[in-house]
Design an enzyme around this catalytic site. Structure first.
Site, PDB file in Angstrom:
ATOM      1  N   HIS A 243     108.890 -25.736  -4.657  1.00  0.00           N
ATOM      2  CA  HIS A 243     110.297 -25.508  -4.810  1.00  0.00           C
ATOM      3  C   HIS A 243     111.331 -26.152  -3.704  1.00  0.00           C
ATOM      4  O   HIS A 243     112.252 -26.759  -3.989  1.00  0.00           O
ATOM      5  CB  HIS A 243     110.815 -23.902  -4.837  1.00  0.00           C
ATOM      6  CG  HIS A 243     111.981 -23.823  -5.253  1.00  0.00           C
ATOM      7  ND1 HIS A 243     112.795 -24.031  -6.477  1.00  0.00           N
ATOM      8  CD2 HIS A 243     113.354 -23.437  -4.269  1.00  0.00           C
ATOM      9  CE1 HIS A 243     113.812 -23.655  -6.609  1.00  0.00           C
ATOM     10  NE2 HIS A 243     114.346 -23.539  -5.367  1.00  0.00           N
ATOM     11  N   ASP A 247     114.341 -28.848  -4.302  1.00  0.00           N
ATOM     12  CA  ASP A 247     115.577 -28.840  -3.753  1.00  0.00           C
ATOM     13  C   ASP A 247     115.834 -30.041  -3.025  1.00  0.00           C
ATOM     14  O   ASP A 247     116.926 -30.734  -3.323  1.00  0.00           O
ATOM     15  CB  ASP A 247     115.603 -27.708  -2.514  1.00  0.00           C
ATOM     16  CG  ASP A 247     115.838 -26.307  -3.076  1.00  0.00           C
ATOM     17  OD1 ASP A 247     116.263 -26.225  -4.331  1.00  0.00           O
ATOM     18  OD2 ASP A 247     115.559 -25.370  -2.649  1.00  0.00           O
ATOM     19  N   HIS A 270     119.053 -27.536   2.507  1.00  0.00           N
ATOM     20  CA  HIS A 270     119.975 -28.336   2.079  1.00  0.00           C
ATOM     21  C   HIS A 270     120.813 -29.054   2.946  1.00  0.00           C
ATOM     22  O   HIS A 270     121.417 -30.175   2.912  1.00  0.00           O
ATOM     23  CB  HIS A 270     120.929 -27.318   1.231  1.00  0.00           C
ATOM     24  CG  HIS A 270     120.353 -26.753  -0.042  1.00  0.00           C
ATOM     25  ND1 HIS A 270     119.730 -27.568  -1.096  1.00  0.00           N
ATOM     26  CD2 HIS A 270     120.026 -25.435  -0.224  1.00  0.00           C
ATOM     27  CE1 HIS A 270     119.053 -26.864  -1.927  1.00  0.00           C
ATOM     28  NE2 HIS A 270     119.474 -25.241  -1.630  1.00  0.00           N
TER      29      HIS A 270
END
Length: 316
Positions: A243, A247, A270
């Site tokens: 995952h 991202d 992020h």
């Protein structure tokens, strides 16, 4: 020689829509995807009463926030949050141009992965357009460090991601996943990996206005005993790092073009992904904009340098 899908820009063959809730806002939202002209890129438009209808381009220059998700636009005005799973699906499937209308401020989380977007795009199909696709070819290493985390771009003949995570939780621990990316690989190995979180963080996130729509239906949740509490368990043994790769792919899709190179990160997120992308694009000696050129006699393929499109984010 016929047109090859990876050589030319693409869009969707027809309009398709999805509905769900925002994982952070907890509010219902519907999102519509429509075909768009060549060289228009990915464009988002708020169509609810809270938005003015301003178009927001899916580019790193439009990033307005990286707390728990990637948000585009003005956090105090028109914005669209949690774009990373959607952008990963668009980029990995090779969809260059699309108009996205959304009646809320957050992309629906669906089941916490990118699979619902993949299935929606597959249901209508992809149309090849008559303009060449451009790529960002990495020419030299670019590395960014932040505390105990780091991210870097390196030259590579292909598009590759190498992601490593390291959590104190015994349910996660240290995991590494690396892959050369193509549409089939993305569908099979990455698209179904779900977002995850810790039960011990729930009250803090709620107080900050995040995770209001999070549930076992759209997140992998780790309980106080360091075990996954979802009844169905994990979709992959290393779903957590997959995952994180999802991202990263979505965040780097905000470059506005696919990479020819390798992205590596350790304990990234992020904020680090966005900072690394900005660092790369601010150094014009570190990359080159290229497109394919076919030599008919030998049917060989080479990449040639071209001028950047007007919407290019490397003009930041």
């Amino acid at each position: 020689m016929g047109i090859e899908l990876h050589d030319y820009q693409t869009t969707l063959k027809s309009r398709v829509s999805l509905s769900g809730i925002g994982v952070h806002s907890g509010k219902p939202v519907t999102i519509h995807f429509s075909p768009a002209d060549p060289d228009s890129g990915v464009v988002l438009q708020r169509i609810d009463s809270a938005g003015t209808g301003r178009e927001i381009r899916a580019l790193v220059s439009e990033i307005g926030g990286t707390d728990f998700c990637t948000a585009l636009g003005d956090p105090a005005g028109d914005h669209v949050a949690t774009v990373e799973h959607l952008m990963a699906a668009l980029s990995s499937l090779g969809i260059d141009n699309v108009l996205i209308e959304i009646d809320g401020g957050e992309v629906p989380i669906m089941d916490g992965s990118a699979m619902a977007f993949v299935e929606a795009f597959d249901s209508v199909g992809i149309e090849v357009q008559p303009l060449k696709r451009r790529f960002i070819r990495i020419l030299k290493p670019v590395r960014l460090e932040a505390g105990g985390s780091w991210a870097e771009f390196r030259p590579y003949d292909g598009t590759r991601f190498e992601i490593e995570i390291d959590f104190e939780s015994k349910a996660i621990g240290r995991q590494f996943f690396a892959a050369d990316i193509d549409p089939d690989m993305f569908r099979r190995e990455i698209a179904r990996a779900r977002t995850f979180g810790f039960m011990k963080d729930v009250e803090r996130l709620w107080a900050a206005g995040y995770a209001l729509g999070s549930s076992l239906e759209n997140s992998v949740v780790i309980g106080e005993d360091n075990n996954v509490i979802n009844m169905e368990g994990l979709r992959y043994p290393n779903e957590f790092v997959r995952h994180k790769m999802l991202d990263a792919m979505g965040d780097l899709a905000l470059a506005g073009a696919r990479f020819i190179g390798c992205f590596r990160s350790y304990r990234g997120g992020h904020r680090l992904n966005a900072a690394a992308l900005r660092s790369l694009l601010s150094d014009r000696s570190a990359f080159q904009i290229v497109e394919t050129s076919h030599r008919e006699r030998g049917r060989s393929v080479e990449m040639i340098a071209v001028n950047a499109p007007v919407y290019a984010p490397w003009a930041i």
